[in-house]
Motif scaffolding. Structure first.
Motif, PDB file in Angstrom:
ATOM      1  N   GLN A 155       3.542  -3.589   7.786  1.00 39.73           N
ATOM      2  CA  GLN A 155       2.478  -3.153   6.838  1.00 39.73           C
ATOM      3  C   GLN A 155       3.131  -4.665   5.894  1.00 39.73           C
ATOM      4  O   GLN A 155       2.546  -5.860   5.435  1.00 39.73           O
ATOM      5  CB  GLN A 155       1.467  -3.259   6.358  1.00 39.73           C
ATOM      6  CG  GLN A 155       1.000  -1.951   7.090  1.00 39.73           C
ATOM      7  CD  GLN A 155      -0.090  -2.648   7.409  1.00 39.73           C
ATOM      8  OE1 GLN A 155      -1.290  -2.983   7.807  1.00 39.73           O
ATOM      9  NE2 GLN A 155       0.427  -2.506   9.143  1.00 39.73           N
ATOM     10  N   ALA A 156       4.160  -4.426   4.971  1.00 45.05           N
ATOM     11  CA  ALA A 156       4.839  -5.428   4.315  1.00 45.05           C
ATOM     12  C   ALA A 156       5.024  -6.587   4.621  1.00 45.05           C
ATOM     13  O   ALA A 156       5.022  -8.148   3.878  1.00 45.05           O
ATOM     14  CB  ALA A 156       5.775  -4.855   3.126  1.00 45.05           C
ATOM     15  N   LEU A 157       5.974  -6.253   6.151  1.00 44.57           N
ATOM     16  CA  LEU A 157       6.069  -7.209   6.316  1.00 44.57           C
ATOM     17  C   LEU A 157       5.268  -8.046   7.067  1.00 44.57           C
ATOM     18  O   LEU A 157       5.267 -10.090   6.758  1.00 44.57           O
ATOM     19  CB  LEU A 157       7.233  -7.451   7.685  1.00 44.57           C
ATOM     20  CG  LEU A 157       8.757  -6.495   7.276  1.00 44.57           C
ATOM     21  CD1 LEU A 157       9.194  -6.466   8.329  1.00 44.57           C
ATOM     22  CD2 LEU A 157       9.387  -7.885   6.663  1.00 44.57           C
ATOM     23  N   ARG A 158       4.133  -8.036   6.905  1.00 42.24           N
ATOM     24  CA  ARG A 158       3.000  -9.040   7.487  1.00 42.24           C
ATOM     25  C   ARG A 158       2.452  -9.468   6.761  1.00 42.24           C
ATOM     26  O   ARG A 158       2.254 -10.643   6.076  1.00 42.24           O
ATOM     27  CB  ARG A 158       1.773  -7.421   8.518  1.00 42.24           C
ATOM     28  CG  ARG A 158       0.854  -8.795   8.984  1.00 42.24           C
ATOM     29  CD  ARG A 158      -0.360  -7.991   9.011  1.00 42.24           C
ATOM     30  NE  ARG A 158      -1.090  -6.741   8.682  1.00 42.24           N
ATOM     31  CZ  ARG A 158      -2.074  -6.997   7.459  1.00 42.24           C
ATOM     32  NH1 ARG A 158      -2.626  -8.524   6.740  1.00 42.24           N
ATOM     33  NH2 ARG A 158      -1.674  -6.168   6.413  1.00 42.24           N
ATOM     34  N   VAL A 159       2.028  -9.155   5.688  1.00 35.99           N
ATOM     35  CA  VAL A 159       1.305  -9.532   4.008  1.00 35.99           C
ATOM     36  C   VAL A 159       2.813 -10.672   3.576  1.00 35.99           C
ATOM     37  O   VAL A 159       2.246 -11.603   3.202  1.00 35.99           O
ATOM     38  CB  VAL A 159       1.350  -8.655   3.350  1.00 35.99           C
ATOM     39  CG1 VAL A 159       1.325  -8.951   1.642  1.00 35.99           C
ATOM     40  CG2 VAL A 159       0.221  -7.906   3.651  1.00 35.99           C
TER      41      VAL A 159
END
Length: 132
Positions: free
Chosen positions: A88-92
């Motif tokens: 999720q952090a990489l997607r953001v």
């Protein structure tokens, strides 16, 4: 009293020779309030007179039996949760980088996961060209 001790020793010898699942109370803790007790019970597979293989641990808290998870299940659960949050952090971070580069207007994250096509001008500028 001596007879009782001999009988208990004979029972223990007979039980030690049996095979199958064996349950042992490892620990018992009492709280100050009456009726609140914690028992730690170990299930083992008895394979012979001197060979047992621990298979599970149980906690008995106020008449509720709970199985303690094994280490592999615990580690798998923690790693899975960490991987989800990293994803999720990489997607953001990727979405923020796309907004910074002007590939996508702010707040226009695509739900289907498809990337927007780059405009021809950005290809000509060399933003994603093979030379840069």
């Amino acid at each position: 009293r001596e007879l009782r001790t001999e009988r208990n020793a004979a029972r223990r010898r007979r039980l030690a020779g049996m095979r199958g699942t064996q349950y042992d109370v490892l620990d018992a803790l009492s709280v100050e309030e009456p009726g609140h007790t914690l028992y730690v019970v170990q299930a083992s597979l008895r394979q012979g007179p001197r060979t047992t293989l621990p298979t599970a641990l149980y906690l008995i808290i106020d008449s509720n039996v709970l199985r303690v998870p094994d280490w592999s299940a615990l580690v798998e659960s923690r790693v899975s949760k960490a991987a989800y949050h990293l994803q999720q952090a990489l997607r953001v971070a990727m979405e923020m980088e796309e907004v910074r580069l002007g590939l996508q207007p702010a707040g226009a994250a695509r739900e289907d996961g498809d990337r927007e096509e780059l405009p021809d001008a950005s290809r000509e500028e060399g933003i994603f060209s093979e030379n840069s």
